[in-house]
Enzyme design. Sequence first.
Site, short mmCIF file in Angstrom:
data_model
loop_
_atom_site.label_atom_id
_atom_site.label_comp_id
_atom_site.label_asym_id
_atom_site.label_seq_id
_atom_site.Cartn_x
_atom_site.Cartn_y
_atom_site.Cartn_z
N SER A 189 -17.32 0.75 26.11
CA SER A 189 -18.54 1.15 25.42
C SER A 189 -18.39 0.99 23.92
O SER A 189 -17.59 0.23 23.43
CB SER A 189 -18.88 2.61 25.76
OG SER A 189 -17.96 3.49 25.12
N HIS A 216 -9.26 4.44 26.91
CA HIS A 216 -9.81 5.16 28.06
C HIS A 216 -11.12 4.53 28.52
O HIS A 216 -11.34 4.32 29.71
CB HIS A 216 -10.06 6.63 27.68
CG HIS A 216 -8.87 7.51 27.84
ND1 HIS A 216 -8.62 8.21 28.99
CD2 HIS A 216 -7.85 7.79 27.00
CE1 HIS A 216 -7.50 8.90 28.86
NE2 HIS A 216 -7.01 8.67 27.65
N ASP A 217 -11.99 4.25 27.56
CA ASP A 217 -13.29 3.70 27.92
C ASP A 217 -13.17 2.35 28.61
O ASP A 217 -13.86 2.07 29.58
CB ASP A 217 -14.16 3.54 26.66
CG ASP A 217 -14.91 4.81 26.32
OD1 ASP A 217 -14.75 5.79 27.06
OD2 ASP A 217 -15.63 4.83 25.31
N THR A 220 2.08 2.79 17.36
CA THR A 220 2.57 2.81 15.99
C THR A 220 1.86 3.89 15.19
O THR A 220 2.28 4.21 14.08
CB THR A 220 2.35 1.43 15.32
OG1 THR A 220 2.94 1.46 14.03
CG2 THR A 220 0.88 1.11 15.19
N PRO A 268 -2.34 4.73 32.44
CA PRO A 268 -0.88 4.81 32.64
C PRO A 268 -0.30 6.07 32.01
O PRO A 268 -0.64 6.43 30.89
CB PRO A 268 -0.36 3.54 31.92
CG PRO A 268 -1.54 2.62 31.90
CD PRO A 268 -2.74 3.49 31.74
#
Length: 271
Positions: free
Chosen positions: A77, A70-71, A148, A117
């Site tokens: 970050s 996400h970052d 996984t 996505p």
Amino acid sequence: MASSYSSSLHLPTFTLWLWLFLTGMASAQLTNNFYAKTCPNFRSVIQRAVNSAVSSEARMGASLLRLHFHDCFVNASLHFIISFFISLDLGGPSWNVAVGRRDSTTASLSAANSNIPGPTLSLSGLITAFSNKGFTAKEMVALSGSHTIGQARCTTFRTRLYNENVNSSLATSLKANCPSSGGDNNLSPLDPTSPTSFDNAYFKNLQIQKGLLHSDQQLFSGGSTDAQVNTYSSNSATFLTDFANAMVKMSNLSPLTGSNGQIRSNCRKTN
């Protein structure tokens, strides 16, 4: 990386300690020795915090790895460093971690929703989404291998479960925990074979229709990425190497450095 997770990471001692040593530092680029003088032991501090978090809650490993995704797709970050130790803790690959990233001073729900996505994307949609960030289809498949580990909510795979071709034994098991209605937040592992080990079982599952999410199974559905799935299924070392290289590339997606952004004293909010 399209599953839906919820996590709560609270490591106040770690974040405050790191902030005290690192505040005020500035650099125009990422380097491997950014904190060599001011905080030479920061990696061991992070590793202890990650080990503690994963030991207390097994899902935390996948949740933290998803935070990195996400970052980096919105703002790279510190979570990249954390993801490095998550990979090692769960048996995954290692890579050189360049540091010096700073946190954003703003957050955007719409940017996150539009950049990440989703679990219902088609193969072409996945290829496009990753291509928009500079990744090849091969790198997209490698990064998808992060599934996984971790779990997904029933609501993210119900449509696939009841309307698509799913391995019969897996379908029977999943339906017991994910009814056709209700139970939206019930969890199932993205990799039913070895859900807490970072290995190439995810790709082996795809070959026998055991992909949990629609977007997972799209990687092995008679399309252009089938061959890459076959490669990773038969050669774990190739997958781990390609995954590590793709993670390094992801970490360099427009990171904030120098005077841009800030080092937060509390990871949950701006200073």
